[in-house]
Design a protein around this motif. Structure first.
Motif, PDB file in Angstrom:
ATOM      1  N   TRP A 130       0.726  -1.211  -0.037  1.00 17.89           N
ATOM      2  CA  TRP A 130       0.039   0.007  -0.206  1.00 17.89           C
ATOM      3  C   TRP A 130       0.921   1.326   0.009  1.00 17.89           C
ATOM      4  N   LEU A 131       1.911   1.422   0.694  1.00 21.61           N
ATOM      5  CA  LEU A 131       2.911   2.420   0.915  1.00 21.61           C
ATOM      6  C   LEU A 131       3.543   2.740  -0.136  1.00 21.61           C
ATOM      7  N   ASP A 132       3.935   1.520  -1.016  1.00 22.19           N
ATOM      8  CA  ASP A 132       4.937   1.535  -2.297  1.00 22.19           C
ATOM      9  C   ASP A 132       4.145   2.202  -3.191  1.00 22.19           C
ATOM     10  N   ILE A 133       3.052   2.002  -3.381  1.00 21.89           N
ATOM     11  CA  ILE A 133       2.120   2.521  -4.711  1.00 21.89           C
ATOM     12  C   ILE A 133       1.506   4.018  -4.285  1.00 21.89           C
ATOM     13  N   GLY A 134       1.662   4.415  -3.113  1.00 23.53           N
ATOM     14  CA  GLY A 134       1.451   5.920  -2.742  1.00 23.53           C
ATOM     15  C   GLY A 134       0.026   6.231  -1.766  1.00 23.53           C
ATOM     16  N   VAL A 135      -0.393   5.042  -1.252  1.00 24.46           N
ATOM     17  CA  VAL A 135      -1.343   5.309  -0.144  1.00 24.46           C
ATOM     18  C   VAL A 135      -0.861   6.272   1.082  1.00 24.46           C
ATOM     19  N   ARG A 136      -1.799   7.176   1.166  1.00 23.50           N
ATOM     20  CA  ARG A 136      -1.427   8.314   2.062  1.00 23.50           C
ATOM     21  C   ARG A 136      -1.778   7.998   3.610  1.00 23.50           C
ATOM     22  N   LEU A 137      -2.679   7.425   3.692  1.00 17.75           N
ATOM     23  CA  LEU A 137      -3.092   7.129   5.224  1.00 17.75           C
ATOM     24  C   LEU A 137      -3.473   5.614   5.366  1.00 17.75           C
ATOM     25  N   LEU A 138      -3.049   4.796   6.209  1.00 21.03           N
ATOM     26  CA  LEU A 138      -3.394   3.493   6.308  1.00 21.03           C
ATOM     27  C   LEU A 138      -3.616   3.365   7.941  1.00 21.03           C
ATOM     28  N   TRP A 139      -4.998   2.654   7.981  1.00 22.69           N
ATOM     29  CA  TRP A 139      -5.518   2.530   9.456  1.00 22.69           C
ATOM     30  C   TRP A 139      -5.639   0.764   9.451  1.00 22.69           C
ATOM     31  N   ASP A 154       4.781   8.319   4.948  1.00 18.79           N
ATOM     32  CA  ASP A 154       6.172   8.139   5.133  1.00 18.79           C
ATOM     33  C   ASP A 154       6.813   6.964   5.836  1.00 18.79           C
ATOM     34  N   GLY A 155       5.942   6.203   6.109  1.00 16.45           N
ATOM     35  CA  GLY A 155       5.954   4.886   6.911  1.00 16.45           C
ATOM     36  C   GLY A 155       5.849   5.077   8.226  1.00 16.45           C
ATOM     37  N   SER A 156       5.940   6.138   8.958  1.00 16.93           N
ATOM     38  CA  SER A 156       5.937   6.472  10.426  1.00 16.93           C
ATOM     39  C   SER A 156       4.546   6.008  10.824  1.00 16.93           C
ATOM     40  N   SER A 157       4.251   5.554  11.963  1.00 13.88           N
ATOM     41  CA  SER A 157       3.206   4.840  12.575  1.00 13.88           C
ATOM     42  C   SER A 157       2.989   5.431  13.916  1.00 13.88           C
ATOM     43  N   LEU A 158       1.599   5.171  14.270  1.00 14.67           N
ATOM     44  CA  LEU A 158       1.368   5.455  15.824  1.00 14.67           C
ATOM     45  C   LEU A 158       0.291   4.539  16.285  1.00 14.67           C
ATOM     46  N   GLY A 164      -9.028   6.312  22.022  1.00 14.15           N
ATOM     47  CA  GLY A 164      -8.683   7.218  21.517  1.00 14.15           C
ATOM     48  C   GLY A 164      -9.346   7.991  20.196  1.00 14.15           C
ATOM     49  N   VAL A 165      -8.992   8.900  19.675  1.00 16.24           N
ATOM     50  CA  VAL A 165      -9.613   9.489  18.373  1.00 16.24           C
ATOM     51  C   VAL A 165      -8.640   9.543  17.352  1.00 16.24           C
ATOM     52  N   LEU A 166      -9.116   9.412  16.119  1.00 16.75           N
ATOM     53  CA  LEU A 166      -8.543   8.973  14.907  1.00 16.75           C
ATOM     54  C   LEU A 166      -8.756  10.432  14.265  1.00 16.75           C
ATOM     55  N   ASP A 167      -7.543  11.049  13.594  1.00 15.49           N
ATOM     56  CA  ASP A 167      -7.636  12.294  12.929  1.00 15.49           C
ATOM     57  C   ASP A 167      -7.414  12.081  11.400  1.00 15.49           C
ATOM     58  N   GLY A 168      -8.226  12.568  10.622  1.00 12.58           N
ATOM     59  CA  GLY A 168      -8.194  12.069   9.279  1.00 12.58           C
ATOM     60  C   GLY A 168      -7.044  13.030   8.458  1.00 12.58           C
ATOM     61  N   GLY A 169      -6.494  13.859   9.188  1.00 10.11           N
ATOM     62  CA  GLY A 169      -4.987  14.385   8.410  1.00 10.11           C
ATOM     63  C   GLY A 169      -5.623  15.060   7.094  1.00 10.11           C
ATOM     64  N   ASP A 170      -4.474  15.037   6.167  1.00  6.34           N
ATOM     65  CA  ASP A 170      -4.957  15.906   5.119  1.00  6.34           C
ATOM     66  C   ASP A 170      -5.907  14.894   3.875  1.00  6.34           C
ATOM     67  N   VAL A 171      -5.972  13.661   4.342  1.00  5.70           N
ATOM     68  CA  VAL A 171      -6.878  12.823   3.457  1.00  5.70           C
ATOM     69  C   VAL A 171      -8.313  13.076   3.720  1.00  5.70           C
ATOM     70  N   PHE A 172      -8.652  13.139   5.020  1.00  7.23           N
ATOM     71  CA  PHE A 172     -10.024  13.441   5.484  1.00  7.23           C
ATOM     72  C   PHE A 172     -10.138  14.925   6.297  1.00  7.23           C
ATOM     73  N   PRO A 173      -9.702  16.133   5.815  1.00  8.16           N
ATOM     74  CA  PRO A 173      -9.555  17.035   6.557  1.00  8.16           C
ATOM     75  C   PRO A 173     -10.748  17.601   7.435  1.00  8.16           C
ATOM     76  N   GLY A 174     -10.627  17.662   8.854  1.00  8.27           N
ATOM     77  CA  GLY A 174     -11.513  17.823   9.759  1.00  8.27           C
ATOM     78  C   GLY A 174     -12.049  16.711  10.361  1.00  8.27           C
ATOM     79  N   LEU A 175     -11.731  15.482  10.013  1.00  2.00           N
ATOM     80  CA  LEU A 175     -12.480  14.311  10.449  1.00  2.00           C
ATOM     81  C   LEU A 175     -11.583  13.885  11.922  1.00  2.00           C
ATOM     82  N   SER A 176     -12.512  13.802  12.805  1.00  2.00           N
ATOM     83  CA  SER A 176     -12.093  13.402  14.174  1.00  2.00           C
ATOM     84  C   SER A 176     -12.947  12.270  14.743  1.00  2.00           C
ATOM     85  N   LEU A 177     -12.407  11.026  14.514  1.00  2.00           N
ATOM     86  CA  LEU A 177     -13.363   9.880  14.631  1.00  2.00           C
ATOM     87  C   LEU A 177     -12.990   9.080  16.106  1.00  2.00           C
ATOM     88  N   PRO A 178     -13.777   9.227  17.163  1.00  4.98           N
ATOM     89  CA  PRO A 178     -13.500   8.311  18.266  1.00  4.98           C
ATOM     90  C   PRO A 178     -13.423   6.642  17.711  1.00  4.98           C
TER      91      PRO A 178
END
Length: 184
Positions: A130-139, A154-158, A164-178
Motif C-alpha cells: 500500500w505504501l509503495d504505490i502511494g497510499v497516504r493514510l492507512l489504518w 512516510d512509513g511513520s506509525s502511531l 482514542g480519536v482518529l484524525d483524518g489528516g490531509d486525507v479527510f480534513p476535519g475528521l475526528s473519529l472516536p
C-alpha cells in the motif's frame, strides 16, 4: 494452453476460480489465500464505512468503498490487493463513480481490519504494498485489542488506543473519529 502452475497467475485467472469462500490476492503472480472474515470483522467494516461515507459525501471529497475492494499494484494484473475499506479522491474518479473493474488507481486511504489469523508478515507485506504505490493514510484496525495503528505515507506509525480519536489528516480534513464509534 499453458498450465496455470507453469506461469504467473493474473487477475483474470483468480476471477475464474470457484466462489468457494476463500479470498485471494495476487502478489507477483503468487496466490495469497485466507478464509472469509468473521462477523466481527464485517461489523467493524460496516460501522466504519457508515462513518466515513457521510463525511466524504457531504464534502464531495471522493469515493468510499468497502468489501474487499481490488486495486492493481503498479497497474499489474499479476499483483493486486483487496482493501477492506478504501477512499479515492474525487479527481481520480471523475463523476464520482468507481470503475467496474480494478485498475491502476491508487487509493488515498486504506483501512485493513486485522483478524486473529493474520500473521505479522502478511500484514507487513500488505502495508509495504500500500505504501509503495502511494497510499497516504492507512489504518490497521485490531478489533481484539480495540487499537488502531495509523500508518502515514512516510512509513511513520502511531498506535491509537480504543479510548482514542482518529484524525483524518490531509486525507479527510476535519475528521475526528472516536475509535469506540465503530468498534463493537
Amino acid at each position: 494452453m499453458v498450465d496455470l502452475l507453469q506461469r504467473k497467475l493474473t487477475e483474470d485467472d483468480i476471477d475464474r476460480m470457484p466462489a468457494d469462500g476463500v479470498l485471494r490476492e495476487l502478489v507477483h503472480g503468487e496466490v495469497r489465500e485466507w478464509m472469509s472474515p468473521a462477523p466481527e470483522h464485517g461489523q467493524v467494516e460496516a460501522r466504519l464505512t457508515s462513518k466515513l461515507v457521510p463525511f466524504v459525501e457531504e464534502r464531495q471529497l471522493g469515493v468510499v468503498m468497502s468489501g474487499e475492494v481490488r486495486f492493481l499494484i503498479h497497474g499489474c494484473t499479476d499483483h493486486f490487493r483487496e482493501a477492506d475499506i478504501a477512499f479515492v479522491r474525487a479527481d481520480k474518479y471523475p463523476g464520482g463513480s468507481a470503475p467496474p473493474r480494478a485498475d491502476a488507481t491508487v487509493p488515498d486511504f486504506v483501512a485493513e481490519i486485522i483478524s486473529p489469523s493474520d500473521t505479522a508478515s502478511m500484514v507487513q507485506e500488505k502495508v509495504r504494498d500500500w505504501l509503495d504505490i502511494g497510499v497516504r493514510l492507512l489504518w490497521l484496525i485490531y478489533p481484539k485489542t480495540k487499537e488502531v495503528v495509523v500508518v502515514h505515507a512516510d512509513g511513520s506509525s502511531l498506535i491509537v488506543p480504543g479510548s482514542g480519536v482518529l484524525d483524518g489528516g490531509d486525507v479527510f480534513p476535519g475528521l475526528s473519529l472516536p475509535i469506540i464509534s465503530f468498534m463493537p
